[in-house]
Design a protein around this motif. Structure first.
Motif, PDB file in Angstrom:
ATOM      1  N   THR A  64      56.342  -5.334   0.369  1.00 16.20           N
ATOM      2  CA  THR A  64      56.378  -4.024  -0.278  1.00 16.20           C
ATOM      3  C   THR A  64      55.051  -3.331  -0.020  1.00 16.20           C
ATOM      4  N   LEU A  65      55.131  -2.113   0.459  1.00 15.88           N
ATOM      5  CA  LEU A  65      53.949  -1.278   0.619  1.00 15.88           C
ATOM      6  C   LEU A  65      53.904  -0.338  -0.580  1.00 15.88           C
ATOM      7  N   ASP A  66      52.753  -0.192  -1.204  1.00 10.44           N
ATOM      8  CA  ASP A  66      52.612   0.821  -2.242  1.00 10.44           C
ATOM      9  C   ASP A  66      51.304   1.555  -2.028  1.00 10.44           C
ATOM     10  N   TRP A  67      51.274   2.792  -2.526  1.00 12.82           N
ATOM     11  CA  TRP A  67      50.161   3.657  -2.200  1.00 12.82           C
ATOM     12  C   TRP A  67      49.915   4.675  -3.300  1.00 12.82           C
ATOM     13  N   ASP A  68      48.758   5.306  -3.190  1.00  9.78           N
ATOM     14  CA  ASP A  68      48.372   6.404  -4.077  1.00  9.78           C
ATOM     15  C   ASP A  68      48.287   7.660  -3.238  1.00  9.78           C
ATOM     16  N   ALA A  69      49.045   8.667  -3.642  1.00 10.43           N
ATOM     17  CA  ALA A  69      49.023   9.957  -2.944  1.00 10.43           C
ATOM     18  C   ALA A  69      49.617  11.006  -3.867  1.00 10.43           C
ATOM     19  N   SER A  70      49.169  12.219  -3.702  1.00  8.60           N
ATOM     20  CA  SER A  70      49.781  13.312  -4.454  1.00  8.60           C
ATOM     21  C   SER A  70      50.744  14.024  -3.514  1.00  8.60           C
ATOM     22  N   GLY A  71      51.974  14.178  -3.949  1.00  9.72           N
ATOM     23  CA  GLY A  71      52.970  14.846  -3.117  1.00  9.72           C
ATOM     24  C   GLY A  71      53.651  13.897  -2.153  1.00  9.72           C
ATOM     25  N   GLU A  72      54.356  14.486  -1.205  1.00 12.78           N
ATOM     26  CA  GLU A  72      55.123  13.699  -0.239  1.00 12.78           C
ATOM     27  C   GLU A  72      54.218  13.090   0.825  1.00 12.78           C
ATOM     28  N   VAL A  73      54.694  11.976   1.394  1.00 13.49           N
ATOM     29  CA  VAL A  73      53.934  11.277   2.425  1.00 13.49           C
ATOM     30  C   VAL A  73      54.835  10.940   3.608  1.00 13.49           C
ATOM     31  N   VAL A  74      54.198  10.630   4.704  1.00 13.43           N
ATOM     32  CA  VAL A  74      54.871  10.117   5.904  1.00 13.43           C
ATOM     33  C   VAL A  74      54.214   8.782   6.216  1.00 13.43           C
ATOM     34  N   ILE A  75      55.042   7.743   6.408  1.00 17.11           N
ATOM     35  CA  ILE A  75      54.514   6.432   6.781  1.00 17.11           C
ATOM     36  C   ILE A  75      54.946   6.135   8.201  1.00 17.11           C
ATOM     37  N   GLN A  76      53.972   5.727   9.006  1.00 17.41           N
ATOM     38  CA  GLN A  76      54.258   5.327  10.371  1.00 17.41           C
ATOM     39  C   GLN A  76      53.961   3.844  10.533  1.00 17.41           C
ATOM     40  N   GLN A  77      54.788   3.200  11.361  1.00 14.91           N
ATOM     41  CA  GLN A  77      54.651   1.772  11.647  1.00 14.91           C
ATOM     42  C   GLN A  77      54.424   1.613  13.143  1.00 14.91           C
ATOM     43  N   ALA A  78      53.503   0.730  13.492  1.00 13.53           N
ATOM     44  CA  ALA A  78      53.215   0.470  14.906  1.00 13.53           C
ATOM     45  C   ALA A  78      52.964  -1.017  15.105  1.00 13.53           C
ATOM     46  N   ARG A  79      53.148  -1.479  16.322  1.00 11.85           N
ATOM     47  CA  ARG A  79      52.815  -2.854  16.672  1.00 11.85           C
ATOM     48  C   ARG A  79      51.431  -2.915  17.316  1.00 11.85           C
ATOM     49  N   LYS A  80      50.937  -1.767  17.768  1.00 14.45           N
ATOM     50  CA  LYS A  80      49.621  -1.704  18.410  1.00 14.45           C
ATOM     51  C   LYS A  80      48.635  -1.035  17.455  1.00 14.45           C
ATOM     52  N   ALA A  81      47.412  -1.546  17.422  1.00 13.73           N
ATOM     53  CA  ALA A  81      46.392  -1.040  16.498  1.00 13.73           C
ATOM     54  C   ALA A  81      46.030   0.421  16.748  1.00 13.73           C
ATOM     55  N   ASP A  82      46.232   0.912  17.976  1.00 14.01           N
ATOM     56  CA  ASP A  82      45.891   2.299  18.281  1.00 14.01           C
ATOM     57  C   ASP A  82      47.040   3.265  17.960  1.00 14.01           C
ATOM     58  N   PHE A  83      48.151   2.750  17.412  1.00  8.48           N
ATOM     59  CA  PHE A  83      49.325   3.536  17.012  1.00  8.48           C
ATOM     60  C   PHE A  83      49.968   4.284  18.181  1.00  8.48           C
ATOM     61  N   SER A  84      49.778   3.797  19.401  1.00 10.52           N
ATOM     62  CA  SER A  84      50.388   4.449  20.559  1.00 10.52           C
ATOM     63  C   SER A  84      51.908   4.266  20.582  1.00 10.52           C
TER      64      SER A  84
END
Length: 126
Positions: A30-50
């Protein structure tokens, strides 16, 4: 009285609740986070998010992920203003097949022993 610049009162950048890298031996987390408003979560297998792909967009503050294969994953969180979190690393290391087979065999032996005790007790009652 001077006005406070809008940038000074802007909401803080979104951040994941976990401060350390995550690990899983089950393929889910489970991922949880603190943010105000809507968010976008991106998932990558490479550390540079390419190779990043969007896995969530919306107002929630937690996301359950399952079905993850073994390996390393990176997640980033971006809010409506474009502010981005520090990346979060998740390492998935599934239990070995040998361990799974041993545990299954032990479970089978316990089942057989339980059935034997039940039948023996039933036979002794006659």
């Amino acid at each position: 009285m001077s006005a406070i610049p809008a940038a000074a009162i802007a909401a803080p950048a979104p951040s994941f609740s976990a401060s350390e890298p995550l690990s899983s031996d089950t393929g889910y987390t489970t991922l949880d986070w603190d943010a105000s408003g809507e968010v976008v979560i991106q998932q990558a297998r490479k550390a540079d998010f390419s190779d990043a792909r969007t896995i969530y967009e919306g107002p929630n503050h937690a996301l359950f992920l399952s079905g993850l294969s073994g390996g390393t994953y990176y997640f980033s969180l971006r809010d409506e203003t474009g502010a981005q979190s520090a990346p979060l690393k998740l390492t998935v290391t599934h239990q070995s097949l040998t361990q799974a087979l041993i545990l299954t065999a032990i479970g089978f032996l316990v089942f057989i022993a339980t059935v034997a005790v039940i039948f023996r007790g039933a036979r002794d009652d006659k």
